[in-house]
Design an enzyme around this catalytic site. Structure first.
Site, PDB file in Angstrom:
ATOM      1  N   SER A 163      -1.262  75.131 -18.005  1.00 10.14           N
ATOM      2  CA  SER A 163      -0.873  75.950 -19.149  1.00 10.14           C
ATOM      3  C   SER A 163      -1.008  77.447 -18.933  1.00 10.14           C
ATOM      4  O   SER A 163      -0.386  78.224 -19.651  1.00 10.14           O
ATOM      5  CB  SER A 163      -1.688  75.537 -20.379  1.00 10.14           C
ATOM      6  OG  SER A 163      -3.066  75.732 -20.160  1.00 10.14           O
ATOM      7  N   HIS A 168       2.701  70.623 -21.546  1.00 12.15           N
ATOM      8  CA  HIS A 168       3.673  71.675 -21.244  1.00 12.15           C
ATOM      9  C   HIS A 168       4.845  71.185 -20.397  1.00 12.15           C
ATOM     10  O   HIS A 168       5.702  71.978 -20.022  1.00 12.15           O
ATOM     11  CB  HIS A 168       2.981  72.851 -20.573  1.00 12.15           C
ATOM     12  CG  HIS A 168       2.194  73.688 -21.524  1.00 12.15           C
ATOM     13  ND1 HIS A 168       2.756  74.640 -22.333  1.00 12.15           N
ATOM     14  CD2 HIS A 168       0.867  73.678 -21.838  1.00 12.15           C
ATOM     15  CE1 HIS A 168       1.826  75.201 -23.087  1.00 12.15           C
ATOM     16  NE2 HIS A 168       0.665  74.636 -22.798  1.00 12.15           N
ATOM     17  N   LYS A 194       4.600  71.750 -29.135  1.00 14.53           N
ATOM     18  CA  LYS A 194       5.186  72.791 -28.293  1.00 14.53           C
ATOM     19  C   LYS A 194       6.710  72.641 -28.268  1.00 14.53           C
ATOM     20  O   LYS A 194       7.373  73.071 -29.190  1.00 14.53           O
ATOM     21  CB  LYS A 194       4.542  72.747 -26.907  1.00 14.53           C
ATOM     22  CG  LYS A 194       3.042  73.073 -26.988  1.00 14.53           C
ATOM     23  CD  LYS A 194       2.358  73.050 -25.661  1.00 14.53           C
ATOM     24  CE  LYS A 194       0.925  73.558 -25.772  1.00 14.53           C
ATOM     25  NZ  LYS A 194       0.040  72.725 -26.611  1.00 14.53           N
TER      26      LYS A 194
END
Length: 399
Positions: free
Chosen positions: A187, A215, A246
């Site tokens: 990240s 991610h 996200k």
């Protein structure tokens, strides 16, 4: 017997800690978002090119997801009213878990209230005293906390160092239960784990293989299925963690794997057991996001085109972007105070790129953490690069 007069607050040490943060250049005020999370957004009264959001695909404002959320509120209300294991499991929650499992090509999945809860709850449920966790040194804080909560022994291997992991597995072959765990995309650095080699080592040594794909979800693999799909190692990873917060654009985390894994987590993962389930609007918006991922592949294509354009511009300006391979692109600065001044000066000039220092990253490795999205325009990126160049030269970060 009466206690004497109190002369200072027992929390006085917190004031002293805050003063030290300011001395070290690490004190930050929360930026306030005024309006929607967009590639050009308004924070603290300033319109800026937003390079600090995890909204990779621009789904936070997708019209189909808005409508799904509104419809769920109309039909089901604003909350579930209970934890999942008592009265808070709606058909919507079960449908979301089935959809995620099919998307990730696993037998089953379970949804948690956050990605942090998914990691911490899963690691601490699967391992216990006498077990062993083998963890990459740059793994996310939620993995570290889950490992500590498990009371298992922890051995950390150098970042992406497969040979070091192999040595640790050889040295600990007498331990009955071992877990190898890594981020898929890291990240703060934006690099990708060498998953095929790590998974092969775990399987060869009889260890559980777990990946945090927060991610990579919506970013890597076909339709954003993640690192496992990116490397085509389906069936070689026992536990896959992902996020709904996200690229999916909403809120929550999930774990995918075998039916027995998910059934066990239903019974033993403490964040699942003791947290109220997602409101209907959240679950419905997440469900719709998986439709969007498969129906609008151009979003991921645009994300990667923008990433390539931005990285090329940073390279021309001679910024150090470390080992990044993904839309997460650090601009390495080193000194924390300089990184924060760099970030603040950029903000004044209309670019929001958050400065990151210790303890999020190691001392001496402070940076700006930038993320481009699918919804940035070429003009947005060109403006950002121009300002980054001007301020970087002004502060001596680049020649």
């Amino acid at each position: 017997m009466s206690a004497g007069p109190v002369t200072e607050s027992p929390l006085q040490y917190l004031e002293e800690a805050l003063v030290q943060l300011k001395r070290d250049g690490l004190y930050r005020r929360l930026r306030r978002l005024e309006g929607e999370q967009l590639p050009r957004a308004r924070f603290d009264g300033h319109e800026v090119v937003n390079l600090s959001s995890n909204n990779y695909l621009g789904l936070t404002t997708h019209p189909k997801m808005r409508e799904a959320a509104l419809q769920a509120v109309r039909e089901l209300g604003v909350g579930s009213g209970s934890v999942r294991t008592i009265a808070g499991t709606m058909e919507l929650h079960m449908e979301l878990e089935r959809r995620i499992a099919a998307f990730k090509k696993t037998e089953a999945s379970v949804v948690f209230q956050s990605g942090f809860a998914a990691n911490a709850g899963t690691v601490s449920a699967l391992l216990g005293k006498g077990d062993l966790i083998l963890s990459d040194e740059l793994n996310h804080a939620s993995i570290i906390d889950g490992a500590r909560l498990s009371r298992a022994d922890i051995r950390v291997f150098p970042h992406r160092d497969v040979q070091a992991l192999e040595r640790l597995l050889e040295e600990t072959r007498d331990v009955k239960r071992r877990l190898v765990i890594t981020d898929g995309v890291f990240s703060m650095d934006g690099d990708i784990a060498p998953l095929p080699r790590i998974a092969a080592l775990a399987r060869g040594h009889g260890a559980i293989m777990m990946i945090d794909d927060a991610h990579a979800s919506g970013v890597l693999g076909r339709a954003g299925r993640g690192t496992v799909d990116h490397y085509d190692v389906h069936g070689q990873v026992d536990v896959q963690v992902g996020t709904l917060s996200k690229a999916i654009g909403v809120l929550g985390g999930y774990v995918c794997g075998s039916k027995s894994l998910i059934e066990f987590l239903y019974h033993r993962a403490r964040p699942f057991l003791f947290s109220t389930s997602h409101p209907p609007a959240v679950a419905a918006a997440c469900l719709k996001a998986f439709d969007v991922l498969e129906e609008e592949p151009e979003r991921i294509e645009r994300l990667w085109a923008n990433t390539k354009r931005f990285k090329a511009g940073l390279a021309r300006l001679q910024f150090d972007t470390g080992l990044s391979e993904t839309p997460i692109t650090p601009i390495m600065v080193g000194d924390a105070d300089l990184a924060m001044r760099f970030s603040d000066r950029l903000f004044e000039r209309g670019v929001f790129a958050q400065g990151i220092g210790y303890p999020t990253v190691a001392k001496g490795k402070a940076r700006l953490r930038t993320i481009v999205t699918a919804t940035h325009t070429d003009e947005d990126l060109d403006v950002a690069l121009s300002v980054l160049g001007d301020v970087g030269r002004e502060l001596g970060v680049i020649p």
